[in-house]
Design an enzyme around this catalytic site. Sequence first.
Site, PDB file in Angstrom:
ATOM      1  N   ARG A 102       0.813  -1.215   0.000  1.00 29.27           N
ATOM      2  CA  ARG A 102       0.000   0.000   0.000  1.00 29.27           C
ATOM      3  C   ARG A 102       0.844   1.261   0.000  1.00 29.27           C
ATOM      4  NH1 ARG A 102      -3.332   1.563  -2.676  1.00 29.27           N
ATOM      5  NH2 ARG A 102      -4.220  -0.525  -2.451  1.00 29.27           N
ATOM      6  N   LYS A 137       2.934  24.102  -2.155  1.00 25.09           N
ATOM      7  CA  LYS A 137       1.562  23.595  -1.996  1.00 25.09           C
ATOM      8  C   LYS A 137       1.563  22.084  -2.217  1.00 25.09           C
ATOM      9  CE  LYS A 137      -0.379  28.019  -3.435  1.00 25.09           C
ATOM     10  NZ  LYS A 137      -1.140  28.759  -4.471  1.00 25.09           N
TER      11      LYS A 137
END
Length: 285
Positions: A102, A137
């Site tokens: 994962r 960002k």
Amino acid sequence: MISKTQFENELQLIIQNAIREDVGDGDHSSLACIPATAIGKAKLLVKEDGIIAGVAFAKMILDYVDSNLKMETFIEDGASVKYGDVIFQVAGSSQSILKAERVLLNSMQRMSAIATKTKSYVDLLQGTNTQILDTRKTTPGFRACEKWAVKIGGGENHRFALYDMIMLKDNHIDFAGGITLAIAKTKAYLQENNLDLKIIVEARNLDEIKEILESDGIHRILIDNFNYDDTRTAVALIGTKCQTESSGNINEETIRSYAECGVNYISSGALTHSIYNMDLSLKAF
């Protein structure tokens, strides 16, 4: 920019924290039904066209989880891929493969999406002298990987964080009492603390461009939220005194027009904050 060693340390911290977060005191699903001695293989499948990124990072994740895992790579970072391509295969402990799965997929899916988006912007800038930059960002805790993905997609990195470059934006300027005062205070601070950091100053209009130009030692002027005409005027005013960078809601439809105004750089937060993960899958075989 940060050093190679700092960057590599950031990557290791990302892996350590991601495995801690996902595995905790054990992958009990695997521990419950798969023997510790079980050996298996899995391959990374592409389920969506794009630019692949994170192959080298996947190797780091696998090595961290289990140094005995063997990875065979068929397609490297930065390559164009299509549905059905196999990027790599990994062989070794089945439990270890599942433990890494994962974190590996989450990382590569996001990095590939960023590289794909970046490459699309780079293609739009072909034939101009403008380069695309990322911003701060980014996803908290995953910045190093996202900025790595921008590079894989053909873009360039802006400052890594608050500590490796001075960037005087509107709030800094307003809190400091104006552009000239903000710049003077910054220069004094750098000298007092024996710091060698480049200075970028944001301008909100042409009058602020002119005021910034009255101070020496500015590395780049950030031409923020200007229209095309004012951007061209700003570039002409600045000339070769310092670098130029356009920013502010620039997208696929407007990026080339801003580049044609003559700026050196265009920065876009959209490279990292407005992407959808690329579809990848790790399948046992």
